[in-house]
Enzyme design. Structure first.
Site, PDB file in Angstrom:
ATOM      1  N   ASN A 296      -2.936 -12.081   1.303  1.00  0.00           N
ATOM      2  CA  ASN A 296      -1.929 -12.163   2.651  1.00  0.00           C
ATOM      3  C   ASN A 296      -2.443 -10.944   3.455  1.00  0.00           C
ATOM      4  O   ASN A 296      -2.279 -11.223   4.708  1.00  0.00           O
ATOM      5  CB  ASN A 296      -0.525 -12.334   2.163  1.00  0.00           C
ATOM      6  CG  ASN A 296       0.226 -12.090   3.539  1.00  0.00           C
ATOM      7  OD1 ASN A 296       0.418 -12.839   4.082  1.00  0.00           O
ATOM      8  ND2 ASN A 296       1.080 -10.901   3.481  1.00  0.00           N
TER       9      ASN A 296
ATOM     10  N   ASP B 252      -3.649  -0.998  -2.176  1.00  0.00           N
ATOM     11  CA  ASP B 252      -4.057  -0.448  -0.760  1.00  0.00           C
ATOM     12  C   ASP B 252      -5.548  -1.221  -0.664  1.00  0.00           C
ATOM     13  O   ASP B 252      -6.398  -0.677  -1.523  1.00  0.00           O
ATOM     14  CB  ASP B 252      -4.133   0.779  -0.608  1.00  0.00           C
ATOM     15  CG  ASP B 252      -4.463   1.367   0.891  1.00  0.00           C
ATOM     16  OD1 ASP B 252      -5.056   0.320   1.671  1.00  0.00           O
ATOM     17  OD2 ASP B 252      -4.148   2.351   1.096  1.00  0.00           O
TER      18      ASP B 252
ATOM     19  N   TYR C 187     -10.685 -10.227  14.934  1.00  0.00           N
ATOM     20  CA  TYR C 187      -9.539 -10.891  14.092  1.00  0.00           C
ATOM     21  C   TYR C 187     -10.385 -12.358  13.951  1.00  0.00           C
ATOM     22  O   TYR C 187     -10.203 -12.667  12.619  1.00  0.00           O
ATOM     23  CB  TYR C 187      -8.431 -10.972  15.022  1.00  0.00           C
ATOM     24  CG  TYR C 187      -7.069 -11.721  14.065  1.00  0.00           C
ATOM     25  CD1 TYR C 187      -6.461 -10.821  13.251  1.00  0.00           C
ATOM     26  CD2 TYR C 187      -6.935 -12.981  14.232  1.00  0.00           C
ATOM     27  CE1 TYR C 187      -5.522 -11.506  12.349  1.00  0.00           C
ATOM     28  CE2 TYR C 187      -5.933 -13.724  13.432  1.00  0.00           C
ATOM     29  CZ  TYR C 187      -4.995 -12.705  12.627  1.00  0.00           C
ATOM     30  OH  TYR C 187      -4.197 -13.319  11.969  1.00  0.00           O
TER      31      TYR C 187
ATOM     32  N   ARG D  93       0.853  -1.072  -0.184  1.00  0.00           N
ATOM     33  CA  ARG D  93      -0.071   0.113  -0.055  1.00  0.00           C
ATOM     34  C   ARG D  93       0.709   1.301   0.091  1.00  0.00           C
ATOM     35  O   ARG D  93       0.182   2.454  -0.490  1.00  0.00           O
ATOM     36  CB  ARG D  93      -0.965  -0.095   1.162  1.00  0.00           C
ATOM     37  CG  ARG D  93      -0.212   0.075   2.514  1.00  0.00           C
ATOM     38  CD  ARG D  93      -1.346   0.175   3.799  1.00  0.00           C
ATOM     39  NE  ARG D  93      -0.812  -0.500   4.902  1.00  0.00           N
ATOM     40  CZ  ARG D  93      -1.396  -0.591   5.680  1.00  0.00           C
ATOM     41  NH1 ARG D  93      -2.730   0.050   5.830  1.00  0.00           N
ATOM     42  NH2 ARG D  93      -1.175  -1.156   7.209  1.00  0.00           N
TER      43      ARG D  93
END
Ligand code: NAP
Length: 245
Positions: free
Chosen positions: A91, A64, A168, A39
């Site tokens: 990823n 990004d 998460y 990014r």
């Protein structure tokens, strides 16, 4: 070097450091042209230069996940310069302070975690899929986490049992659902879609606290990116083998 992969084109998102950077290195060593998604142009160029100095065909690609225009532009660049994409490694991911157990996690942090780890990753996948369909043997690897396994989260015997940041873990569980759904949609094509759990790896994501090296952390992702045509699809692996959803 394995000639089977020579000349293939791969894209790894969030690859200027950590596990993604090592995945780029390994795919480059396998003979692929690897587009190193980053990014920040400066960080991306610096990372690509390091791997070029090792003799690998690595090219920086601005990407990004928080900026849809860069996702579109990246897909247009790949179309123009390569015409197709053999490997997509999703990823890029975040884990940030303020995430926590369901009773107290900061909602804005949970939302932003989902934004990167799930929504933007889905957007990248949708943008790149037409290019992957043009590959003779496309591979899509979603870099998930063992923390995305609902089975591990619910199992008192699991090493992950006490680690429950809801943003998460739920965003990686959602990513796993995307793996299964997309693999289903693409059944009957040569494209394989799988989730990888790197394992707990020392990177900036966790203040470099993980016991594994990035080489070990990259292993499951690289293996899934290089799967032979008779390999699995719609599955979830760490470097030791299959994981329960
Ligand atoms: P890391 O060292 O923090 O690297 C994360 C990478 O993602 C960086 O290059 C970062 O770029 C990039 N990124 C973050 N947000 C982005 C965005 N909006 N757009 C583009 N790039 C973005 O972490 P890591 O440990 O290598 O993590 C890689 C993947 O492995 C993640 O999906 C993570 O969830 C997963 N994972 C890691 C572990 C572990 O123990 N390390 C375990 C299981 C799963 P900047 O440098 O610009 O921030």
């Amino acid at each position: 070097m394995n000639d089977r992969h020579k000349g293939k084109v791969a894209l790894v998102t969030g690859a200027n450091k950590g596990i993604g950077f090592e995945v780029v290195r390994q795919l480059g060593k396998a003979g692929m042209t690897v587009l190193l998604g980053a990014r920040d142009a400066g960080r991306g160029a610096e990372a690509a230069a390091k791997l070029q100095a090792e003799g690998l065909d690595v090219r920086e690609l601005p990407l990004d996940l928080g900026d849809e225009a860069t996702i579109r532009t990246a897909a247009e660049t790949i179309e123009r310069e390569h015409g197709h994409l053999d490997v997509l490694v999703n990823n890029a991911g975040i884990s940030v302070a303020g995430d926590g157990p369901p009773s107290g996690a900061d909602l804005e942090v949970v939302r932003s975690t989902f934004e990167t780890n799930f929504f933007a990753t889905l957007a990248v996948t949708q943008a790149m899929l037409p290019l992957v369909r043009k590959s003779s043997a496309g591979r899509i690897v979603n870099v998930s986490s063992g923390l995305g396994s609902i089975t591990f989260n619910a199992d008192p015997g699991s090493p992950y049992y006490d680690v429950k940041p809801v943003g998460y873990n739920a965003s990686k569980a959602a990513l796993n659902m995307m793996t299964v759904g997309l693999a289903y949609e693409l059944r009957g094509t040569g494209i394989k879609v799988n989730s990888a759990d790197p394992g707990y790896t020392a990177t900036d994501l966790n203040g470099n606290s993980g016991p594994q090296t990035v080489e070990e952390g990259a292993e499951s992702t690289v293996r899934l990116a290089l799967l032979p045509d008779d390999g699995p699809t719609g599955a979830y692996f760490d470097r030791h083998g299959p994981l329960p959803w």
